[in-house]
Design a protein around this motif. Structure first.
Motif, PDB file in Angstrom:
ATOM      1  N   SER A  53       4.290   5.349   4.282  1.00 44.35           N
ATOM      2  CA  SER A  53       3.901   4.652   3.043  1.00 44.35           C
ATOM      3  C   SER A  53       2.380   4.504   2.965  1.00 44.35           C
ATOM      4  N   GLU A  57       0.228   5.773  -0.227  1.00 48.54           N
ATOM      5  CA  GLU A  57      -0.640   4.815  -0.922  1.00 48.54           C
ATOM      6  C   GLU A  57      -2.074   5.354  -0.984  1.00 48.54           C
ATOM      7  N   GLN A  64       7.925   7.910  -3.318  1.00 47.79           N
ATOM      8  CA  GLN A  64       8.331   6.594  -2.819  1.00 47.79           C
ATOM      9  C   GLN A  64       8.934   6.737  -1.415  1.00 47.79           C
ATOM     10  N   VAL A  65       9.111   5.598  -0.762  1.00 49.89           N
ATOM     11  CA  VAL A  65       9.594   5.615   0.620  1.00 49.89           C
ATOM     12  C   VAL A  65      10.925   4.862   0.703  1.00 49.89           C
ATOM     13  N   GLY A  91       6.807  -0.996   3.275  1.00 53.97           N
ATOM     14  CA  GLY A  91       6.528  -0.156   2.107  1.00 53.97           C
ATOM     15  C   GLY A  91       7.739   0.544   1.524  1.00 53.97           C
TER      16      GLY A  91
END
Ligand code: PGA
Length: 268
Positions: A53, A57, A64-65, A91
Motif C-alpha cells: 500500500s 500511495e 487498491q489493496v 492500507g
C-alpha cells in the motif's frame, strides 16, 4: 445496470516483503491512468500489506489493496490471527473471505464466513466472498444448489444497503491452480445464477449492484473469452497475478471488455 469490472491478484503465500514491494512497483509501472476504469486490487500476504500500500500511495495509483483473510474480532487472544482493524491500518480496503483453500485446509465454514463478512462491513472494509464446488459436487449435479447455499449463508443478516460493497468470486475448486479452466459458458452460467440468487438475497435493485467475479486458472490465453460473458464482472487471479506482464495483460483485457460492454449497451 453497469457494474464496474474488477480484477484482483491473489498472491496467496508467495512473495516476501522485498519481492512484494518490487512486484507492486512493476505492476504500478505498467499501469496507466485508465486503470481507474476497472477496480484493480492487489492481495498480498498480510505481512506485505503495508509495503504494497505504501508503493501504491507513493505512485498515486488507482489500484487498491486487499487482505487474504482476517478474524472477525477486533482484538484478543487469537494467536496467529489479524483483525479487520489491523488490515485496515495497513492500507487494505478489501478482504477475501472463505477462499476454498481456507475452507478446505483451515476449517473455514459458512458460519465463520458470515461472521467475517459482517465484521468487515462494520469496520468499513469490503469483503470478496469466495464460493465454489468440488468436482464430485459438480459431477453429482449439485453445483448450483451448493454454490447458492454458500452465497445465502455468507450474506445472512447483511443489510441490502451494503450490496455495493460486497463482491462474490465464483471459483470452482477443480479449476484452481490446476490449469483447468471452467469453459466461459459454464462459468458464465454459474455467475448468472449467483446474480439471480443475490437479487433474492438483497432484493432485485440492490442485488444487481453486487459484482460476481470468476476465478480458477484465469490467464492471458482465456481472459477475453471469459470476460465476453456479461454475467462475469471480472476475475480473481492466482498464478497469473504473480507476473507483472501477465497481470497487466489481464487488466488490459478487462478494460477492453468494459469498453465493449458500454458500446453494446448503447446499441440496445
Ligand atoms: P489460480 O487461483 O488463478 O492460480 O487458479 C485462483 C484463486 O485461487 O484465487
Amino acid at each position: 445496470m453497469t457494474r464496474k469490472l474488477m480484477m484482483c491478484g491473489n498472491w496467496k503465500m508467495n512473495k516476501n516483503y522485498a519481492e512484494a514491494v518490487s512486484l507492486s512497483q512493476l505492476i504500478s509501472n505498467r499501469s496507466y491512468k485508465n486503470w481507474k476504469d476497472v477496480d484493480v486490487v492487489l492481495i498480498p500476504p498480510a505481512c506485505d500489506l503495508k509495503g504494497v500500500s505504501n508503493v501504491l500511495e507513493f505512485d498515486h495509483s488507482p489500484m487498491q489493496v486487499g487482505a487474504q483473510n482476517c478474524h472477525w474480532e477486533e482484538s484478543g487472544a487469537y494467536t496467529g490471527e489479524v483483525s479487520p482493524l489491523m488490515i485496515r491500518d495497513c492500507g487494505a480496503t478489501w478482504c477475501l473471505v472463505g477462499h476454498s483453500e481456507r475452507r478446505q485446509m483451515f476449517g473455514e465454514t459458512d458460519t465463520t464466513v458470515n461472521l467475517k463478512v459482517k465484521s468487515l462491513l462494520a469496520h468499513g472494509l469490503k469483503p470478496i466472498v469466495c464460493v465454489g464446488e468440488t468436482l464430485e459436487c459438480r459431477e453429482a449435479g449439485e453445483a448450483l444448489p451448493f454454490v447458492t447455499s454458500q452465497v445465502r449463508a455468507a450474506f445472512a443478516g447483511v443489510d441490502a444497503r451494503h450490496a455495493g460493497e460486497v463482491v462474490v468470486a465464483y471459483e470452482p475448486i477443480w479449476a484452481i491452480g490446476t490449469g483447468r479452466t471452467a469453459t466461459p459458458e459454464v462459468a458464465g452460467e454459474m455467475c448468472g445464477a449467483i446474480h439471480e440468487c443475490l437479487a433474492e438475497v438483497f432484493g432485485p435493485e440492490a442485488g444487481e449492484r453486487v459484482r460476481v467475479l470468476y476465478g480458477g486458472s484465469m490467464k492471458p490465453a482465456n481472459v477475453e473469452r471469459l470476460l465476453a460473458q456479461e454475467t462475469i464482472d471480472g476475475g480473481l487471479i492466482g498464478g497469473a497475478s504473480l507476473k507483472d506482464e501477465d497481470f497487466a495483460i489481464l487488466v488490459e483485457a478487462a478494460l477492453k471488455a468494459s469498453t465493449a460492454r458500454g458500446a453494446n449497451r448503447l446499441k440496445k
